[in-house]
Enzyme design. Structure first.
Site, PDB file in Angstrom:
ATOM      1  N   GLU A   1       2.559   4.934  -4.175  1.00  0.00           N
ATOM      2  CA  GLU A   1       2.666   5.721  -5.334  1.00  0.00           C
ATOM      3  C   GLU A   1       3.930   6.542  -5.674  1.00  0.00           C
ATOM      4  OE1 GLU A   1      -1.093   4.768  -4.432  1.00  0.00           O
ATOM      5  OE2 GLU A   1       0.347   5.869  -2.946  1.00  0.00           O
TER       6      GLU A   1
ATOM      7  N   ASP B   1       0.841  -1.177  -0.010  1.00  0.00           N
ATOM      8  CA  ASP B   1       0.012   0.011  -0.079  1.00  0.00           C
ATOM      9  C   ASP B   1       0.858   1.082   0.071  1.00  0.00           C
ATOM     10  OD1 ASP B   1      -2.124   1.465   0.266  1.00  0.00           O
ATOM     11  OD2 ASP B   1      -2.701   1.080   2.134  1.00  0.00           O
TER      12      ASP B   1
END
Length: 541
Positions: free
Chosen positions: A116, A113
């Protein structure tokens, strides 16, 4: 986690976590921990080995000016640094920290997770990056949140072994997936399972994707359908959205409808934020429990079919969940449909996506041909038109149809796949309206061995119906010990009558035929019938 640090667990609140995971394994279940890439940079030297080892092996992303580890902030109390997944030392580093944690908690995959990579600061602590850098402040900035390239992420000027972060930012999640896939393979010697929030083309070869922090509302549930279909076309077939939504609070009706849809996502998971109301089915009551139970049982019964779709996706790149136009490219009416979808060539899913929906039917476009209802023996003959489809509310589900001319293999469902794999299979043939023919296939292996298509250890069967005969032929068999017994066979769409059934040249008396519904049901429990023996079923008018 202890202090929100990767590769730790809270030994007060979760002191029995290792024992809990072992009990899950005894029940045939798996444990997939969440792993963020951000490593705490605020611990006392010597107290947190993932940071100490990263400094020693020089694997953290560097500041563009100082060449020191770039410091940001995620969940860790003080500060965060990020591994550089282009660095030549990264595989050894990532293997070391994963393996050490696995020696304590025997996890089975990785849910990666915040990759990005996400940063709670805009670049650095002061909310800026290098003032005179054209990478951090380019002459043209696209329409992004905050009007800065470094809003809630790392400075583009940050240095990685493979180049500036400016050029590598969009690759970060997939590079992490690639390294994690190799590490998990080394640790477990079994097939890797990885779900990543950030992805890039090529991700699907190494792991799957979920669509991030969707909101618990009807709009986001509706948008999840084209999102998932798009990712299948991008070459990432294992994809799903958080069932019932993530941010905000769900409702009983929304969560019921989302479970009915989400059971047919390739990756199906109910996931919730920590500050929302509980949204597991038991917390929301009987309606949600019934909807989740029914649709998940149907999903589990379809796992042999879905597993075969994933085999094809692995070999050819075909998506598992498919837009209507993918299966019906010559039908222009399918080109803009994004509210219904196909699982493979056979299964049509028609979800209820509108809060204001009223009535016992839902409008759906059915391409030309026969469509067989899952929940009753109805056959809809479509000319290529929008029809009012009955919602099977008495079954707490949504309309599910099978396409004429296809064969679907199902299996009796169970609480998990270890148990369901022991259950008998069933064959469901849906005959075409013109020639009375159908075809399908089954791919099967042990579910854990890496690369069975390369090293062997799988079975592949081709199924066909023509001229009042159903045949199952082995295209390839090398999986020893596969339990492939049949409980029953169902052939729908038979025109005329059936007076007798013969299986492998043996007259068979345990069958029924409903001429009005054009359905032949053949029970095979009294006398064992298996795929591995070869199979021919003939019916006589």
């Amino acid at each position: 986690m202890q202090n929100q640090n990767d590769f730790t667990f809270d030994k007060v609140k979760f002191n029995k976590l290792p024992e809990f995971v072992k009990k899950l394994h005894e029940r045939g279940m798996h444990y997939i921990p969440l792993v963020d890439p951000g490593i705490s940079a605020g611990e006392i030297p010597g107290d947190y080995s993932p940071y100490d080892l990263g400094i020693q092996q020089n694997v953290f992303i560097k500041d563009g000016l100082t060449y020191m580890p770039f410091v940001g902030k995620v969940w860790n109390p003080t500060a965060t640094v990020w591994p550089d997944f282009t660095h030549p030392n990264i595989s050894h580093y990532w293997l070391t920290v994963f393996d050490k944690f696995h020696s304590t908690v025997e996890f089975d995959g990785a849910w990666i997770d915040m990759n990005e990579p996400s940063n709670f600061w805009d670049g650095t602590k002061d909310g800026n990056c290098i003032i005179n850098s054209t990478l951090d402040h380019p002459p043209y900035v696209p329409n992004v949140e905050g009007e800065k390239l470094f809003t809630k992420t790392i400075c583009p000027s940050a240095r990685q072994y493979g180049g500036r972060h400016y050029d590598l930012h969009n690759l970060y999640g997939t590079l992490e997936t690639i390294v994690t896939s190799k590490v998990l393979g080394d640790i477990r010697s079994e097939r890797q399972f990885i779900i990543s929030r950030s992805t890039f083309p090529g991700q699907g070869h190494y792991g799957g994707h979920w669509t991030g922090d969707v909101v618990s509302n009807w709009e986001h549930m509706k948008k999840s359908v084209p999102q998932i279909l798009n990712f299948g076309l991008f070459g990432i077939p294992m994809v799903g959205a958080d069932i019932c939504g993530f941010n905000g609070n769900t409702t009983v009706e929304l969560c019921k409808r989302w479970h009915q849809l989400g059971a047919f996502y390739p990756f199906s998971r109910n996931h919730n934020t920590d500050d929302g109301i509980p949204q597991d089915p038991a917390s929301l009551g009987a309606e949600v429990i019934a909807a989740a139970k029914e649709t998940l049982q149907l999903r589990y019964s379809l796992l042999p079919y879905i597993y075969t779709l994933f085999f094809h996706s692995h070999i050819t790149g075909e998506p598992v969940a498919r837009p209507m136009f993918y299966e019906f490219p010559e039908d222009r009416n399918t080109f803009l449909i994004e509210s219904t979808f196909m699982l493979g060539t056979s299964v049509l899913i028609i979800p209820i996506l509108d809060e204001a929906h009223q009535g016992s039917t839902v409008k759906a476009y059915l391409p030309k041909g026969w469509w067989y209802s899952h929940y009753n023996l109805d056959i809809i003959g479509s000319l290529g038109e929008e029809v009012d489809v009955v919602i099977p509310e008495e079954f707490h589900s949504i309309p599910v149809f099978y396409r004429a001319g296809t064969i679907v293999i199902r299996q009796e469902p169970a609480a998990n796949t270890m148990l369901s794999r022991k259950n008998p299979f069933s064959i469901h043939a849906y005959l075409s309206s013109d020639s009375g023919s159908a075809k399908g296939e089954l791919y099967w292996d042990d579910g854990i061995t890496p690369n069975p298509d390369i090293v062997g250890g799988y079975n592949h069967y081709l199924l066909k119906v023509s001229s009042q005969s159903l045949t199952v032929d082995a295209d390839y068999e090398s999986y020893i010990g596969a339990n492939l017994t049949l409980a029953f066979m169902e052939i729908r769409g038979i025109k005329g009558s059936v007076s007798a059934v013969v299986i492998n040249n043996v007259p068979w008396d345990t069958f029924t035929f409903n001429q009005k519904m054009r359905t032949l049901y053949v029970n095979t429990t009294k006398q064992a019938v298996s795929f591995t023996d070869g199979l021919t079923l003939n019916w006589i008018a």
